[in-house]
Design a protein around this motif. Structure first.
Motif, PDB file in Angstrom:
ATOM      1  N   UNK A 122      45.635 -42.751 -29.132  1.00 28.20           N
ATOM      2  CA  UNK A 122      46.147 -41.500 -29.726  1.00 28.20           C
ATOM      3  C   UNK A 122      47.545 -41.634 -30.255  1.00 28.20           C
ATOM      4  N   UNK A 123      47.897 -41.261 -31.466  1.00 35.16           N
ATOM      5  CA  UNK A 123      49.086 -40.896 -31.992  1.00 35.16           C
ATOM      6  C   UNK A 123      49.310 -39.397 -32.746  1.00 35.16           C
ATOM      7  N   UNK A 124      50.574 -38.999 -32.835  1.00 33.95           N
ATOM      8  CA  UNK A 124      50.705 -37.706 -33.716  1.00 33.95           C
ATOM      9  C   UNK A 124      51.892 -38.123 -34.549  1.00 33.95           C
ATOM     10  N   UNK A 125      51.576 -37.981 -36.067  1.00 34.98           N
ATOM     11  CA  UNK A 125      52.470 -37.971 -36.993  1.00 34.98           C
ATOM     12  C   UNK A 125      52.443 -36.559 -37.595  1.00 34.98           C
ATOM     13  N   UNK A 126      53.944 -36.187 -37.755  1.00 33.74           N
ATOM     14  CA  UNK A 126      54.022 -34.894 -38.151  1.00 33.74           C
ATOM     15  C   UNK A 126      55.149 -35.000 -39.212  1.00 33.74           C
TER      16      UNK A 126
END
Length: 252
Positions: A122-126
């Motif tokens: 999982x990764x989070x790009x904001x």
């Protein structure tokens, strides 16, 4: 993993969704699922299933649209390149959540990819935009001009970080390495899992920090006298009330 919640993306006419889907992915718009989907077959005949959720109320905005389209094109191109050489079936997806704070919009893309036989990653790009002023905002833009968020935030975030660390997976005794505050706050040598607070979102009443922003094989540099841990993206998600940050926030 903590669960991301927020307002759902707005509905858009199928023609709009179809055109965005084709432009971003060259795929098929699945209205029932709200995603743009396609497949990539590798030279070894392994199939990668790709799906992209599109933040439809922002994709044609003059401020946010170009940035979000470029992100999605780049992300999907990278996954297509990876999929072309895979030897096992796999899947990858991005799902956006949009948060609002006055004229400010934060878009959080939860990236997920999985290969048969392996654990998911999982990764989070904001991305955060001020639609009124027509500009993209960095973390420092949320705070008064004299404030360095990497220095000012840790003590203000800590009361909310500690319980998030204690609740993080895998189960562990509270306050034990590597779920200690030092490992999850920005360090001068760049070590730890904070990701330098790169992944953040502004909601109507919170600042959300996603740590680390992407999977990490180990701390860099890693502690030579301790066990080396890997961390999935978003292992710790911290929600900080804006009231706790009021002394250093700029008017938003």
């Amino acid at each position: 993993m903590a669960i991301v919640t927020g307002c759902l993306v707005a509905w858009a006419p199928p023609a709009f969704a179809d055109s965005s889907c084709n432009a971003v992915l060259g795929g098929e718009w699945l209205e029932a699922n709200g995603v743009c989907a396609t497949e990539v077959t590798s030279i070894r005949q392994a199939i990668m299933t790709l799906s992209v959720g599109i933040p439809r109320e922002l994709i044609d905005d003059p401020t946010a649209g170009p940035v979000l389209r470029e992100y999605m094109r780049t992300r999907i191109d990278d996954w297509r390149t990876t999929g072309a050489t895979m030897v096992r079936a796999n899947e990858a997806s991005t799902q956006p959540t949009v948060y609002s704070h006055g004229s400010v919009r934060s878009v959080v893309f939860h990236e997920y990819w999985w290969t048969v036989g392996n654990m998911q990653n999982n990764a989070y790009r904001t991305f955060t935009f001020d639609l009124a002023s027509g500009r993209q905002l960095g973390l420092a833009d949320l705070f008064a001009s004299h404030v360095d968020p990497l220095s000012a935030l840790p003590p203000l975030v800590r009361p909310y970080l500690v319980p998030a660390l204690d609740a993080a997976e895998p189960p562990h005794s509270p306050g034990t390495y590597p779920f200690t505050t030092q490992e999850w706050e920005p360090q001068l040598d760049g070590s730890g899992y904070s990701g330098e607070y790169r992944a953040f979102a502004l909601t109507d009443n919170e600042l959300i920090l996603y740590m680390p922003d992407a999977p990490m094989a180990h701390e860099n540099p890693w502690p030579q006298d301790r066990l080396v841990w890997s961390m999935d993206g978003g292992t710790v998600i911290v929600r900080v009330p804006l009231t706790a940050l009021a002394p250093v926030l700029r008017p938003l």
